[in-house]
Write a protein that holds these residues in place. Structure first.
Motif: not given
Ligand code: FAD
Length: 509
Positions: A79, A81, A84-85, A89, A147, A152, A162, A213, A460
């Motif tokens: 999946a 999102g 933003h990993s 990941q 932040d 997603t 967080v 999810i 984390y």
């Molecule tokens: P993705 O990077 O697309 O996915 C992350 C992981 O989750 C992958 O393993 C993916 O397969 C899995 N995944 C994605 N969607 C689903 C789903 N629907 N169901 C099950 N698994 C799924 N984190 C904090 O806690 N606090 C912050 O303040 C914070 N600030 C950030 C600021 C920036 C600029 C960035 C780039 C990241 C930040 N993050 C923060 C980190 C962020 O929470 C994680 O990188 C998160 O995974 C990114 O969300 P995404 O939707 O892009 O997920």
């Protein structure tokens, strides 16, 4: 038993046509050269080629994709999102990537349960859109944030989610009461604390290992109109941590609504130094006020108080002054502004726009995030902040305390011991200067040093390459994590980019 890690079995053109024909999707299936971002992420450190990118229209499509992968001996499903990993990941080398954003409009529905408001949202919705819709339509908002909000719902719930509200409400994983999940068997399952609870708690912080999810039920609260946003400078780490811990352990009525902090370089460096502190371009950071005793780095406590348009300015001023008078910051180095609640929560969006305009948003981001016990934080400051990172990391170096009692031990998140622990986030932006490899090596050096000194910490947004490292990361939770994997994704189809489990070859048919 599921083995960890392993060789990727190459996929063929035959796979593509067989899979795409068998799926019968409402959404779309893309393969070949048009998959765009599916093999990249925000970190910019890894790039892999998936077999196909799927844009599902909803949960049924997602279940079909997982079932189709299960009928093969080797295909995996990631999946994605918002990608933003940092370390790949959300990628699937030779596998199927599901773009969750294509489902972002689904499920949006306000509910009242036992007089409390909740919103049902898609796992593919951006928190930014959840905020905008909830505030504009209902004057309500989720309680716990990240932040940056272009992330997603499913992506942050798979980690923790967080920000400066987590000391009060816990992480985002503590603020959802029900999920709809597509498991690694392709089953669509609704789960909560009382229904399929093992899947519910497993999926929260579960790194995408147990299910995708597709819907989350998020707690809401009345949205404030305005925020008094304040930054307070400290020269002594012990005073900074004492005040931060004081604020996060007070009763709700006796503290701020948001508490974070960061370390900055004691220099005029425009990115890492004094100019990075003021909240308004008209405010000046006058270094003449820095105490003589200050070292190579300084500390900033960042706090915020919510209020309403109807509150009289003197009421806000009295409340803020009452809270500030008990803190030991450098009196002449205090910066504050009043902003709307939306502006405050979307503050990193402005940083993004600025960085995009300067061409650095899309540069690599070798970030490191650590949860570190209170007992280890002074040692960490002395060696890592004051020596190894005294010139900064080209971006924010966040540090603020969280309370373990606000986290649920039944979720898959692992934490250090003790009630108070800190999140340390080294949010590196690669400008000019050291190469990405050197910065990644510095991250390794920091983690190695933490291990050598026996500090109580957990990564984390963890990223490991070996089974031994993952086992060490999960510690006594490892067997529970493996059991959950065996129950909900026995062929290890899901989230291969986390590199925890190796795809099992057994065919379900
Ligand atoms: P993705 O990077 O697309 O996915 C992350 C992981 O989750 C992958 O393993 C993916 O397969 C899995 N995944 C994605 N969607 C689903 C789903 N629907 N169901 C099950 N698994 C799924 N984190 C904090 O806690 N606090 C912050 O303040 C914070 N600030 C950030 C600021 C920036 C600029 C960035 C780039 C990241 C930040 N993050 C923060 C980190 C962020 O929470 C994680 O990188 C998160 O995974 C990114 O969300 P995404 O939707 O892009 O997920």
């Amino acid at each position: 038993m599921i083995a960890c890690m392993g060789r990727i079995v190459p996929s063929t053109d035959a796979d593509v046509s067989t899979i795409s024909q068998s799926l019968d999707l409402q959404g779309s299936f893309e393969s070949g050269g048009i998959m765009g971002v599916a093999g990249k992420d925000f970190g910019g450190l890894y790039s892999v080629k998936p077999l196909a990118l799927i844009k599902p229209s909803g949960t049924e499509d997602i279940a079909r994709v997982v079932k189709a992968a299960a009928r093969t001996s080797h295909l995996t499903v990631a999946a994605r999102g918002n990608g933003h990993s940092i370390n790949g990941q959300a990628m699937a080398a030779g596998g199927l990537v599901i773009d969750m954003r294509s489902t972002e409009e689904n499920h949006f529905k306000l509910l009242t349960i036992d007089d409390s408001p909740y919103i049902d949202v898609s796992g593919g919705a951006l928190w930014e859109d959840v905020l905008k819709r909830c505030v504009s339509m209902f004057r309500l908002a989720p309680r716990s944030w990240t932040d940056y909000l272009s992330l997603t719902v499913g992506g942050t719930l798979s980690n923790a989610g967080v920000s400066g509200q987590a000391f009060r409400y816990g992480p985002q994983t503590s603020n959802v009461t029900e999920l709809e999940v597509v498991t690694g068997k392709g089953e669509i399952t609704v789960c909560s604390e009382t229904q399929n609870s093992e899947l519910f708690f497993g999926a929260l912080g579960g790194l995408g290992q147990f299910g995708i999810i597709t819907r989350a039920r998020v707690k809401l609260q009345p949205a404030p109109d305005m925020v008094r946003w304040i930054r307070l400078v400290y020269s002594e780490f012990e005073e900074f941590t004492r005040d931060a811990e004081f604020l996060v352990t007070r009763e709700e009525a006796e503290s701020f609504d948001y508490v974070e902090g960061f370390v900055f370089s004691n220099s005029d460096d425009p990115i890492n130094g004094w100019p990075s502190v003021p909240l308004d371009p008209d405010h000046e950071f006058n270094p003449v006020h820095i105490p003589q005793s200050a070292g190579s780095v300084l500390y900033c406590l960042e706090v915020a108080l919510h209020y309403c348009h109807t509150d009289h300015p003197s009421t806000i001023q009295t409340a803020v002054s009452g809270l500030l008078e008990r803190l030991g910051f450098v009196r002449r180095l205090k910066f504050q502004v009043n902003v709307s609640y939306m502006e405050f929560l979307l503050r990193v969006k402005r940083v993004e726009e600025h960085a995009k305009a300067n061409g650095i948003w899309d540069s690599p981001h070798p970030w490191l995030n650590i949860f570190l016990s209170k007992s280890s934080i002074v040692d960490f400051d002395r060696t890592v902040f004051r020596k190894m990172l005294k010139d900064g990391v080209g971006g924010p170096m966040l540090i603020y305390p969280l309370l373990r009692s606000k986290w649920d031990d039944r979720t898959s998140v692992v934490l250090p011991e003790g009630e108070i622990f800190y999140i340390v986030a080294l949010l590196r932006f690669v400008h000019k200067g050291p190469s990405v490899e050197k910065l990644v090596a510095q991250n390794h050096e920091i983690v190695k040093w933490c291990n050598k000194e026996g500090l109580d910490f957990k990564l984390y947004l963890p990223h490991y390459q070996s089974r031994e490292d993952w086992k060490r990361h999960f510690g006594k939770q490892w067997s529970r994590f493996v059991e959950r994997k065996f129950s909900f994704d026995p062929m290890a189809i899901l989230a291969p980019g986390q590199k925890i489990f190796k795809r099992a070859h057994t065919n379900l048919n």
